[in-house]
Design an enzyme around this catalytic site. Structure first.
Site, short mmCIF file in Angstrom:
data_model
loop_
_atom_site.label_atom_id
_atom_site.label_comp_id
_atom_site.label_asym_id
_atom_site.label_seq_id
_atom_site.Cartn_x
_atom_site.Cartn_y
_atom_site.Cartn_z
N GLU A 45 0.83 -1.22 0.00
CA GLU A 45 0.00 0.00 0.00
C GLU A 45 0.85 1.25 0.00
O GLU A 45 2.05 1.21 0.26
CB GLU A 45 -0.94 0.03 1.19
CG GLU A 45 -0.32 -0.41 2.50
CD GLU A 45 0.92 0.33 2.90
OE1 GLU A 45 0.87 1.58 2.92
OE2 GLU A 45 1.95 -0.34 3.19
N GLU A 68 4.44 -0.52 0.80
CA GLU A 68 4.38 -0.70 -0.67
C GLU A 68 4.26 -2.16 -1.07
O GLU A 68 3.96 -2.47 -2.21
CB GLU A 68 5.62 -0.11 -1.38
CG GLU A 68 5.84 1.35 -1.15
CD GLU A 68 7.10 1.87 -1.87
OE1 GLU A 68 7.77 1.09 -2.57
OE2 GLU A 68 7.38 3.07 -1.72
#
Lengths: 355, 355
Positions: free
Chosen positions: B177, B320
């Site tokens: 994310e 991420e």
């Protein structure tokens, strides 16, 4: 080939200036400073080791060294000592754990006989490095495992193995081994050099029960009493309670450091070899990366003594270089972060607010 | 596309029979039984998840979902919230940490906008999945972050993203994310669901100092007081103190479990999404593998609550999907051990002596 003394004296500390340069670049990349934690630390250290601000680890090599141990006569292993030679055959045919994991990371495996108790058939000639010092060590509860000359030769053979592979390219190495009985030798080395009681450096090896573990501790204690190795003299420790593959691995570590190649340590036996290498040249420690902490309890003692922290948490205890293979992959990931990410400027991403 | 309720009800427990079959094979391979530790455990679990005794993880996918957070108005992050949209651009151009690590493991990265506060230029159309629920959440210290309908939509959008990728092949996934402010939302979710004080679930995020961390804790405490989310109702928690990317990740986890695909969790925010997913369907936990434990302190609270142990020890805190990428590689190593090693019989290696 370079002699052991020359290799040892040629090892320098890692390059602090290049490490600062790598750090500056790491801080310019599109991520909060330091947010890739130990990957950033590894990238920085590998830059320092190689002397390259943008290191690339294309050629990955696992050295898997095999030898037998006379102390097996004391029944200290869950597996018969014939397994050493059988497993070397398995390495050469590609069926072992290390073959699978080396294939997974794109590394080549170099298998060497440093002192297996039997001879290998000529059909293995192409794939096996023949560096036998002797046909297994002697039973070290009766006296030294090997002569001092043999100890030097095992280290020298390790250096030679490394140097012979240089032409094919070596950017990073992993250390591995196979030798039924070698956790007993490693426990004795660790107990002696870190000055820890054998009850804290001996573990279950390939799968001993409680009673057998107690027996193993007694054997190690006796070996140390009989031989009285000098903790300050690594070659004395190696010759009295070591093994040929352990000396060979120490030689590989020294050769790698002298060629500015990062050394990813596998498990407990590699740790014992690291103690020997560091005993011969303390600066070699700066070239070492610990892949994992073995279930074999003495490994923790060694890593704490060396002051290096493992990156993987996998409860491994196989050896062969299996943990080192995965560690090399993490090290390579770290260098790719350093060389492959965009900077804030390139990506036009806003930097941090003033704290 | 399948609706959320249907997906949730289709999730079954993992296949115990196949796990036993995998275990039998693991014990026949040329290594001391259990000596590859957590690699063996992972291999067994992945066999159980996929329902395949010889699983292969060829198609690896990292889902990186982005959204903005209204609570940024409270100044709880070291980076300005514009960084969310800028970093999505960086993902699409391939310059971010996740691009480097996904490339390293041979995974594709699927980037989706679940609720970034600005629109993306049409030139990004091909690479970006447009699944925006709204232009950022509302500031949740003033009231719910989103409506219950939006919470459902964020989960459903996650399911849709996964299902759309099925045709291209998915054997294992990682969750990732990007969303400035999302450690604050995740800390609130973790505090609520694990019933832990916010002072133990809130961390420094992208780099807060001591004072700013105290402020962040106060903000989370206030958000929980104002909204009173019901810990037993995951959608209530998501709508009151969550985020669109967190709901989306929960949806991806549910969809993966319903398709028998292993889910490798990244860091703290993925952990918060896992709490939401497990709240909606407890069985989804069996499909989860924890890659690492983040420096963000609430992550440990979440992993302990879920009862899953991470495999990497790297002090990461980027998100991420970076930790998940490395975790996928370890999972793949585990399956290759299961499928690629020789058995004792094949290699003609002697087995263990009777203990």
């Amino acid at each position: 080939m370079r002699g052991m003394k020359k290799v040892i004296s040629s090892i320098k500390g890692i390059d602090e200036r290049i490490m600062r340069k790598a750090q500056t670049r790491l801080d310019s990349l599109t991520k909060p400073p330091g947010s890739l934690g130990r990957l950033e630390e590894l990238a920085r250290v590998i830059a320092g080791i190689t002397g390259k601000a943008m290191p690339r680890l294309n050629e990955k090599v696992i050295f898997t060294l095999a030898a037998d141990h006379g102390v097996c006569a004391e029944n200290i292993s869950a597996f018969p000592s014939d397994v050493t030679v059988q497993m070397v055959g398995n390495f050469l045919k590609g069926g072992a754990g290390i073959n699978v994991l080396a294939g997974h990371i794109g590394a080549r495996v170099v298998v060497a006989d440093l002192g297996v108790k039997s001879d290998f058939a000529p059909r293995f000639s192409k794939k096996l490095k023949r560096k036998k010092v002797n046909f297994g060590t002697r039973n070290f509860i009766l006296g030294p495992a090997m002569s001092r000359g043999e100890a030097v030769r095992s280290v020298q053979n390790g250096i030679d193995i490394f140097e012979e592979e240089l032409d094919r390219g070596i950017d990073i190495i992993g250390t591995g081994e196979m030798g039924i009985g070698n956790t007993t030798a490693s426990s004795a080395i660790a107990a002696c050099i870190t000055r820890t009681d054998p009850s804290e450096t001996a573990g279950r090896g390939t799968g001993l029960g409680d009673k057998a573990l107690q027996h193993k501790i007694t054997v190690i204690r006796k070996a140390l009493e009989v031989n009285r190795p000098d903790p300050g003299d690594a070659l004395d420790v190696l010759s009295k309670v070591g093994g040929f593959e352990i000396g060979g691995l120490a030689g590989i570590m020294l050769a790698a450091a002298s060629r500015k190649v990062p050394v990813v340590l596998d498990g407990f036996i590699s740790g014992a070899a690291a103690l020997i290498a560091v005993g011969l040249q303390p600066k070699v420690k700066e070239y070492m990366i610990a892949s994992h902490c073995s279930v074999e309890r003495g490994h923790k003692v060694i890593l704490e003594y060396l002051g290096i922290d493992p990156v993987l948490n996998l409860d491994l205890r196989l050896g062969e270089g299996t943990g080192a293979a995965l560690g090399i992959f993490i090290a390579e990931a770290a260098t790719k972060i350093l060389t492959g990410m965009a900077t804030f400027q390139q990506a036009r991403v806003s930097e941090r607010k003033s704290p």
